[in-house]
Motif scaffolding. Structure first.
Motif, PDB file in Angstrom:
ATOM      1  N   THR A  90      43.561  16.484  22.825  1.00 38.41           N
ATOM      2  CA  THR A  90      42.346  17.226  23.146  1.00 38.41           C
ATOM      3  C   THR A  90      42.774  18.619  23.573  1.00 38.41           C
ATOM      4  O   THR A  90      43.725  18.774  24.342  1.00 38.41           O
ATOM      5  CB  THR A  90      41.560  16.532  24.279  1.00 38.41           C
ATOM      6  N   ILE A  91      42.076  19.604  23.056  1.00 39.73           N
ATOM      7  CA  ILE A  91      42.348  20.993  23.433  1.00 39.73           C
ATOM      8  C   ILE A  91      41.159  21.513  24.229  1.00 39.73           C
ATOM      9  O   ILE A  91      40.023  21.499  23.742  1.00 39.73           O
ATOM     10  CB  ILE A  91      42.570  21.887  22.198  1.00 39.73           C
ATOM     11  N   ALA A  92      41.412  21.950  25.441  1.00 41.05           N
ATOM     12  CA  ALA A  92      40.383  22.610  26.241  1.00 41.05           C
ATOM     13  C   ALA A  92      40.414  24.091  25.871  1.00 41.05           C
ATOM     14  O   ALA A  92      41.463  24.735  25.943  1.00 41.05           O
ATOM     15  CB  ALA A  92      40.651  22.420  27.733  1.00 41.05           C
ATOM     16  N   VAL A  93      39.271  24.609  25.449  1.00 43.71           N
ATOM     17  CA  VAL A  93      39.147  26.031  25.117  1.00 43.71           C
ATOM     18  C   VAL A  93      38.508  26.706  26.313  1.00 43.71           C
ATOM     19  O   VAL A  93      37.395  26.355  26.725  1.00 43.71           O
ATOM     20  CB  VAL A  93      38.304  26.249  23.842  1.00 43.71           C
ATOM     21  N   ILE A  94      39.210  27.674  26.875  1.00 45.60           N
ATOM     22  CA  ILE A  94      38.803  28.312  28.123  1.00 45.60           C
ATOM     23  C   ILE A  94      38.508  29.788  27.882  1.00 45.60           C
ATOM     24  O   ILE A  94      39.333  30.502  27.293  1.00 45.60           O
ATOM     25  CB  ILE A  94      39.913  28.156  29.180  1.00 45.60           C
ATOM     26  N   ALA A  95      37.338  30.212  28.337  1.00 42.45           N
ATOM     27  CA  ALA A  95      36.952  31.621  28.243  1.00 42.45           C
ATOM     28  C   ALA A  95      37.402  32.344  29.507  1.00 42.45           C
ATOM     29  O   ALA A  95      37.195  31.857  30.619  1.00 42.45           O
ATOM     30  CB  ALA A  95      35.438  31.744  28.077  1.00 42.45           C
ATOM     31  N   LYS A  96      38.008  33.523  29.328  1.00 41.63           N
ATOM     32  CA  LYS A  96      38.431  34.367  30.450  1.00 41.63           C
ATOM     33  C   LYS A  96      37.369  35.455  30.632  1.00 41.63           C
ATOM     34  O   LYS A  96      37.193  36.290  29.743  1.00 41.63           O
ATOM     35  CB  LYS A  96      39.805  34.958  30.184  1.00 41.63           C
TER      36      LYS A  96
ATOM     37  N   LEU B 146      41.427  25.889  36.295  1.00 42.03           N
ATOM     38  CA  LEU B 146      40.818  27.156  35.912  1.00 42.03           C
ATOM     39  C   LEU B 146      40.665  28.051  37.131  1.00 42.03           C
ATOM     40  O   LEU B 146      40.519  27.564  38.255  1.00 42.03           O
ATOM     41  CB  LEU B 146      39.451  26.934  35.265  1.00 42.03           C
ATOM     42  N   THR B 147      40.671  29.356  36.901  1.00 42.93           N
ATOM     43  CA  THR B 147      40.410  30.302  37.980  1.00 42.93           C
ATOM     44  C   THR B 147      38.899  30.501  38.098  1.00 42.93           C
ATOM     45  O   THR B 147      38.141  30.094  37.217  1.00 42.93           O
ATOM     46  CB  THR B 147      41.101  31.653  37.705  1.00 42.93           C
ATOM     47  N   SER B 148      38.467  31.160  39.154  1.00 37.56           N
ATOM     48  CA  SER B 148      37.037  31.356  39.382  1.00 37.56           C
ATOM     49  C   SER B 148      36.386  32.235  38.319  1.00 37.56           C
ATOM     50  O   SER B 148      35.171  32.207  38.154  1.00 37.56           O
ATOM     51  CB  SER B 148      36.792  31.951  40.767  1.00 37.56           C
ATOM     52  N   ASP B 149      37.181  33.016  37.580  1.00 38.03           N
ATOM     53  CA  ASP B 149      36.608  33.867  36.530  1.00 38.03           C
ATOM     54  C   ASP B 149      36.806  33.274  35.130  1.00 38.03           C
ATOM     55  O   ASP B 149      36.678  33.977  34.131  1.00 38.03           O
ATOM     56  CB  ASP B 149      37.155  35.285  36.606  1.00 38.03           C
ATOM     57  N   GLU B 150      37.079  31.978  35.065  1.00 36.56           N
ATOM     58  CA  GLU B 150      37.202  31.310  33.774  1.00 36.56           C
ATOM     59  C   GLU B 150      36.109  30.254  33.633  1.00 36.56           C
ATOM     60  O   GLU B 150      35.602  29.726  34.626  1.00 36.56           O
ATOM     61  CB  GLU B 150      38.563  30.631  33.638  1.00 36.56           C
ATOM     62  N   GLN B 151      35.756  29.957  32.382  1.00 35.05           N
ATOM     63  CA  GLN B 151      34.749  28.942  32.085  1.00 35.05           C
ATOM     64  C   GLN B 151      35.245  28.089  30.924  1.00 35.05           C
ATOM     65  O   GLN B 151      35.789  28.623  29.964  1.00 35.05           O
ATOM     66  CB  GLN B 151      33.408  29.598  31.711  1.00 35.05           C
ATOM     67  N   LEU B 152      35.036  26.797  31.043  1.00 38.86           N
ATOM     68  CA  LEU B 152      35.389  25.894  29.949  1.00 38.86           C
ATOM     69  C   LEU B 152      34.328  25.994  28.867  1.00 38.86           C
ATOM     70  O   LEU B 152      33.152  25.734  29.113  1.00 38.86           O
ATOM     71  CB  LEU B 152      35.502  24.452  30.456  1.00 38.86           C
ATOM     72  N   VAL B 153      34.731  26.403  27.674  1.00 39.24           N
ATOM     73  CA  VAL B 153      33.818  26.451  26.528  1.00 39.24           C
ATOM     74  C   VAL B 153      33.545  25.025  26.060  1.00 39.24           C
ATOM     75  O   VAL B 153      32.441  24.687  25.653  1.00 39.24           O
ATOM     76  CB  VAL B 153      34.429  27.299  25.399  1.00 39.24           C
ATOM     77  N   GLY B 154      34.552  24.199  26.127  1.00 39.62           N
ATOM     78  CA  GLY B 154      34.443  22.800  25.747  1.00 39.62           C
ATOM     79  C   GLY B 154      35.805  22.234  25.450  1.00 39.62           C
ATOM     80  O   GLY B 154      36.809  22.953  25.441  1.00 39.62           O
ATOM     81  N   THR B 155      35.827  20.937  25.233  1.00 40.07           N
ATOM     82  CA  THR B 155      37.060  20.288  24.821  1.00 40.07           C
ATOM     83  C   THR B 155      36.908  19.889  23.358  1.00 40.07           C
ATOM     84  O   THR B 155      35.845  19.426  22.938  1.00 40.07           O
ATOM     85  CB  THR B 155      37.383  19.059  25.686  1.00 40.07           C
ATOM     86  N   ILE B 156      37.973  20.090  22.610  1.00 34.95           N
ATOM     87  CA  ILE B 156      37.986  19.743  21.191  1.00 34.95           C
ATOM     88  C   ILE B 156      38.906  18.534  21.035  1.00 34.95           C
ATOM     89  O   ILE B 156      40.122  18.641  21.180  1.00 34.95           O
ATOM     90  CB  ILE B 156      38.489  20.910  20.307  1.00 34.95           C
ATOM     91  N   ALA B 157      38.292  17.377  20.772  1.00 28.52           N
ATOM     92  CA  ALA B 157      39.035  16.140  20.551  1.00 28.52           C
ATOM     93  C   ALA B 157      39.470  16.109  19.085  1.00 28.52           C
ATOM     94  O   ALA B 157      38.661  16.356  18.189  1.00 28.52           O
ATOM     95  CB  ALA B 157      38.153  14.941  20.872  1.00 28.52           C
ATOM     96  N   ILE B 158      40.750  15.814  18.852  1.00 29.47           N
ATOM     97  CA  ILE B 158      41.298  15.843  17.495  1.00 29.47           C
ATOM     98  C   ILE B 158      42.101  14.578  17.228  1.00 29.47           C
ATOM     99  O   ILE B 158      42.925  14.170  18.047  1.00 29.47           O
ATOM    100  CB  ILE B 158      42.215  17.071  17.288  1.00 29.47           C
ATOM    101  N   GLY B 159      41.858  13.974  16.080  1.00 29.05           N
ATOM    102  CA  GLY B 159      42.618  12.794  15.679  1.00 29.05           C
ATOM    103  C   GLY B 159      42.273  12.410  14.255  1.00 29.05           C
ATOM    104  O   GLY B 159      41.592  13.145  13.539  1.00 29.05           O
ATOM    105  N   THR B 160      42.726  11.243  13.873  1.00 30.97           N
ATOM    106  CA  THR B 160      42.435  10.721  12.547  1.00 30.97           C
ATOM    107  C   THR B 160      41.137   9.930  12.617  1.00 30.97           C
ATOM    108  O   THR B 160      40.990   9.051  13.470  1.00 30.97           O
ATOM    109  CB  THR B 160      43.589   9.825  12.060  1.00 30.97           C
ATOM    110  N   ALA B 161      40.213  10.257  11.744  1.00 28.84           N
ATOM    111  CA  ALA B 161      38.923   9.564  11.725  1.00 28.84           C
ATOM    112  C   ALA B 161      39.130   8.124  11.261  1.00 28.84           C
ATOM    113  O   ALA B 161      39.788   7.883  10.248  1.00 28.84           O
ATOM    114  CB  ALA B 161      37.943  10.282  10.811  1.00 28.84           C
ATOM    115  N   THR B 162      38.570   7.179  12.009  1.00 25.61           N
ATOM    116  CA  THR B 162      38.684   5.770  11.641  1.00 25.61           C
ATOM    117  C   THR B 162      37.550   5.321  10.736  1.00 25.61           C
ATOM    118  O   THR B 162      37.643   4.265  10.116  1.00 25.61           O
ATOM    119  CB  THR B 162      38.713   4.887  12.894  1.00 25.61           C
TER     120      THR B 162
END
Length: 191
Positions: free
Chosen positions: A93-99, A153-169
């Motif tokens: 999972t990749i957390a994408v964080i906005a600064k 995260l720092t107070s000036d960052e926001q989580l855009v979301g988490t991107i879950a990645i794997g092989t589709a079952t």
């Protein structure tokens, strides 16, 4: 080259349908390099990534469950299980964080939009590499306690979301999409 047909096949794969294998280190870096090719007014690079893989998946699931028990003590087992599998099933999972710190020239909304483009581009890159992926938000994207004390995260960052990645079952069925023509209007409006 990217074609409209390739874009028309983009879809989300539910996290509960993602399994190993996930991308290796080199493949993940190539996907992330693709993801950073987004509009970025002022060249601020207003985003960064956190990788959650291996044993960190279980530790993050435990931390998320503990935080939700504090926020909503009456949360049922089904909700807790859904939260746990969000982090434990996908191989990565990749957390994408906005600064979003102070910037005299580029508004925070533009920098957040750039980080959102990164998340979407990562979905496209994962699919192009043959993986399933899903962009998730929910309360973990907005709870400052979870963001700062668990994810760091720092107070000036926001989580855009988490991107879950794997092989589709399972094959994901296409869902109904809006008709673009119904959403299009001309300006100025005709009287």
């Amino acid at each position: 080259m990217l074609t409209l047909q390739a874009l028309l096949t983009r879809h989300s794969t539910p996290t509960r349908q993602l399994a190993a294998p996930g991308p290796g280190d080199a493949q993940l870096l190539a996907m992330l390099q693709t993801a950073v090719h987004v509009p970025d007014h002022g060249k601020r690079v207003p985003f960064r990534f956190l990788r959650i893989a291996g044993d960190a998946r279980q530790r993050l699931a435990d931390a998320a469950e503990a935080r939700l028990r504090v926020l909503e003590p009456a949360t049922g087992d089904a909700v807790m299980e859904k939260l746990r599998i969000r982090f434990t099933l996908p191989p990565v999972t990749i957390a994408v964080i906005a600064k979003l710190g102070d910037d005299e020239k580029i508004p925070a909304s533009e920098r957040f939009s750039s980080a959102c483009c990164v998340a979407f581009q990562l979905l496209l890159a994962a699919q192009a590499e043959g993986f399933g992926a899903q962009w998730l938000t929910g309360w973990p994207a907005h709870d400052r306690g979870f963001l700062e004390h668990t994810l760091g995260l720092t107070s000036d960052e926001q989580l855009v979301g988490t991107i879950a990645i794997g092989t589709a079952t399972l094959a994901v069925p296409e869902r109904e999409r809006p008709q673009a023509g119904a959403l299009l209007a001309d300006w100025p409006p005709t009287p």
